[in-house]
Design a protein around this motif. Sequence first.
Motif, PDB file in Angstrom:
ATOM      1  N   THR A  94       0.833  -1.200   0.000  1.00  0.00           N
ATOM      2  CA  THR A  94       0.000   0.000   0.000  1.00  0.00           C
ATOM      3  C   THR A  94       0.873   1.258   0.000  1.00  0.00           C
ATOM      4  O   THR A  94       2.082   1.204   0.259  1.00  0.00           O
ATOM      5  CB  THR A  94      -0.902   0.048   1.248  1.00  0.00           C
ATOM      6  OG1 THR A  94      -0.091   0.161   2.430  1.00  0.00           O
ATOM      7  CG2 THR A  94      -1.771  -1.190   1.355  1.00  0.00           C
ATOM      8  N   ILE A  95       0.245   2.373  -0.302  1.00  0.00           N
ATOM      9  CA  ILE A  95       0.858   3.695  -0.178  1.00  0.00           C
ATOM     10  C   ILE A  95      -0.082   4.538   0.664  1.00  0.00           C
ATOM     11  O   ILE A  95      -1.270   4.669   0.323  1.00  0.00           O
ATOM     12  CB  ILE A  95       1.060   4.362  -1.555  1.00  0.00           C
ATOM     13  CG1 ILE A  95       1.813   3.441  -2.512  1.00  0.00           C
ATOM     14  CG2 ILE A  95       1.806   5.687  -1.397  1.00  0.00           C
ATOM     15  CD1 ILE A  95       1.902   3.969  -3.934  1.00  0.00           C
ATOM     16  N   ASP A  96       0.422   5.099   1.767  1.00  0.00           N
ATOM     17  CA  ASP A  96      -0.474   5.882   2.631  1.00  0.00           C
ATOM     18  C   ASP A  96      -0.605   7.319   2.111  1.00  0.00           C
ATOM     19  O   ASP A  96      -0.017   7.689   1.091  1.00  0.00           O
ATOM     20  CB  ASP A  96      -0.012   5.848   4.084  1.00  0.00           C
ATOM     21  CG  ASP A  96       1.311   6.574   4.339  1.00  0.00           C
ATOM     22  OD1 ASP A  96       1.714   7.431   3.507  1.00  0.00           O
ATOM     23  OD2 ASP A  96       1.945   6.313   5.376  1.00  0.00           O
ATOM     24  N   GLY A  97      -1.386   8.110   2.807  1.00  0.00           N
ATOM     25  CA  GLY A  97      -1.663   9.475   2.376  1.00  0.00           C
ATOM     26  C   GLY A  97      -0.468  10.398   2.403  1.00  0.00           C
ATOM     27  O   GLY A  97      -0.525  11.504   1.835  1.00  0.00           O
TER      28      GLY A  97
ATOM     29  N   VAL B  12       1.066  -4.276   4.708  1.00  0.00           N
ATOM     30  CA  VAL B  12       0.079  -4.409   5.780  1.00  0.00           C
ATOM     31  C   VAL B  12      -0.637  -5.744   5.682  1.00  0.00           C
ATOM     32  O   VAL B  12      -0.636  -6.397   4.639  1.00  0.00           O
ATOM     33  CB  VAL B  12      -0.943  -3.250   5.757  1.00  0.00           C
ATOM     34  CG1 VAL B  12      -0.241  -1.909   5.937  1.00  0.00           C
ATOM     35  CG2 VAL B  12      -1.736  -3.259   4.462  1.00  0.00           C
ATOM     36  N   GLY B  13      -1.262  -6.132   6.784  1.00  0.00           N
ATOM     37  CA  GLY B  13      -1.890  -7.442   6.853  1.00  0.00           C
ATOM     38  C   GLY B  13      -3.333  -7.478   6.401  1.00  0.00           C
ATOM     39  O   GLY B  13      -3.888  -8.562   6.206  1.00  0.00           O
ATOM     40  N   THR B  14      -3.962  -6.326   6.262  1.00  0.00           N
ATOM     41  CA  THR B  14      -5.364  -6.293   5.836  1.00  0.00           C
ATOM     42  C   THR B  14      -5.495  -5.502   4.539  1.00  0.00           C
ATOM     43  O   THR B  14      -4.724  -4.577   4.270  1.00  0.00           O
ATOM     44  CB  THR B  14      -6.251  -5.647   6.915  1.00  0.00           C
ATOM     45  OG1 THR B  14      -5.771  -4.325   7.193  1.00  0.00           O
ATOM     46  CG2 THR B  14      -6.222  -6.472   8.190  1.00  0.00           C
ATOM     47  N   ALA B  15      -6.487  -5.873   3.779  1.00  0.00           N
ATOM     48  CA  ALA B  15      -6.692  -5.218   2.491  1.00  0.00           C
ATOM     49  C   ALA B  15      -7.055  -3.758   2.686  1.00  0.00           C
ATOM     50  O   ALA B  15      -7.822  -3.419   3.597  1.00  0.00           O
ATOM     51  CB  ALA B  15      -7.795  -5.928   1.717  1.00  0.00           C
ATOM     52  N   PRO B  16      -6.527  -2.842   1.874  1.00  0.00           N
ATOM     53  CA  PRO B  16      -6.891  -1.432   1.988  1.00  0.00           C
ATOM     54  C   PRO B  16      -8.361  -1.235   1.650  1.00  0.00           C
ATOM     55  O   PRO B  16      -8.965  -2.004   0.904  1.00  0.00           O
ATOM     56  CB  PRO B  16      -5.985  -0.747   0.968  1.00  0.00           C
ATOM     57  CG  PRO B  16      -5.640  -1.823  -0.014  1.00  0.00           C
ATOM     58  CD  PRO B  16      -5.595  -3.088   0.759  1.00  0.00           C
TER      59      PRO B  16
END
Length: 628
Positions: free
Chosen positions: A585-588, A595-599
């Motif tokens: 992922t890429i955060d804001g 990460v362990g959970t889907a965005p």
Amino acid sequence: MVSRILTATLLSMATSVSAGGLKDIEHVVLFMQENRAFDHYFGTMSGVRGFSDPNVQCNPSTGLNTFQQKVNDGLSTQATSLLPFYINYLGRANWTAASQCASDNTAMSWTHFKRQDLPLHFALAEGWTLADMYQDGVIASTSPNRVTWMSGSINCPGGPQTPDQGGIVTDNSEGPGCESPGLNCEPLYWKTVPEFHEDAGVLWMVYQDEDNFGDDLLIDSFYQYQNPPADSPLTMYGASHPGLDKFYSDAAVGTLPQVSWIVGPAELSEHATYGPQDGAWLQKKILEAVVNGAAYNETLLMISYDETGGWSDHVTPFHSPSGTAGEWIEDPYGAVNHTYTGPGFRVPFTIISPWTRGGHVFTEHADHTSQILFMEEWLETLGYEGVRTTEIPAWRRAHMSNLVSAFDFDNPDYSIPLLPVIPTPSTNSSENYNAASVCELLYGHYGPPIPYGPENEALDPSTLSEEGFKSVRGYLTEGRYLVFEMNGYTLTNPSPNATDFVATKARLNHEDKKQRWVVHATGGTATDGGSGAGSFNVSSAVDGRWVKSDTSLGKGVSGAETYRIEDFGNGKGYTLVKENGKYLTIDGNGMVDIVGTAPAAGSKIWSVTYIPEVREHYGSRLMLCDRS
């Protein structure tokens, strides 16, 4: 007919309040033209799998890629290979006019058009959605492909049909009788898609004039349409000739049936030597009837081509494993021995609707059965039973897209792009279309001389491409330079010396080569219209290095991490899933994270074409057969 129109009106009233899914569609219009290949029409277009294909396929025995077609002494002594060339490369007005009636004889097959030659075709593709991995159903001529379009099968051994229902359909010999035992035996006796619709209570119609080029294979090939009673639905809606004017008027007032098949006249079919310009005029007439009609907000138009007609395409067809039941045969003509029947080569396919507006590229594996699969999903969503045909071979049903992921039902766009003016086709004193005969009389139909020689052999095919980008819809397949964007940032290879990839601010036109990546299928590429994901290794377009563990970059495919790239569908974007099941992922703030959970929201994927950067990275396209 009155009761069918009343039923259509009531259905329109009943479903108009639904939103956000397949139920929003009330009318599907299927229009098939003749004999053009994807590269021949759209190879130069940006953002599609065309002449800038980074995964160009190669012949390991020769070291040549599929753009380099071998030339023997019988064709020319000036060259050993021929690359795609512009059909109007001589540039003079006469040649531009002559190309309208050029035939695909011998090496002329390797020609292509440009935007200025096909302004309407390009406008439709860029105004709505173009599929760049849509293949014809059969590596064969018109009849087998249109039989597939209307029924889902050609009765290949091992499929759902039996030999006594008509021998395998491989060519245009429409019988009666057999070409040889079990081969091209007609009439055909299996159940067609319109019959499934009729039995389920779905309203349908084949719109055609008396001049239909013999392209209504219901009449020409299937027994049940050849001598039914006058009041039979098969007669009234399949074996009749209501005319295209009837389609235009029905579309205008919103009384189209739920499913319309359109078969055009020969002279407007785009089959060489009938010109693309005249076919474009017919396409625009049909399009304008739909988009200006009373029910455009609930209507889907699909424009396809039955087969390539011998025009060229560089992508080796996606097909089943050797010996797959219902798909493979022993070549009855003795040319290629044990061979698959299809899917065949890529043909143009445009999806026009409020839910496909905006210039997208749909990348899933599809063929003529995909149109049938889409209608099954749609009609079942509307509550119809018995619309799922039993005639499609099992492998084809399991591996061809149902096209649903091409749509974003949450964000329809009812606007209509500005379309080019297309000249009205010429007619003779009897008001019959005659552009092709006039063209042939003036210019013949052989096109320009073939440009054999060093200049063509040194050609970099990517220089034929336009520059630009398209947003991607559907599960990924190979063949494009991609930009992965999330929260306003894109995955980036910052420099040839960088040990890791990072994220940088997205560019409006996606032109930064550092933000471009190439996916390489690992054997787990999605082939199911419902799976929405494929497995890939990923390399950088900056220096060809591969994405490895976590965020690292390294040379050589060995140790490259396999990513599962999953499509959320309905325009919601994609997730990139690592081998360990975690998500990239890429955060804001532009930080890359695992990460362990889907965005909650998927990333956007853009397919981009910027030619100088291709050359800077890879050098000559002719050296691309080994990138390990």
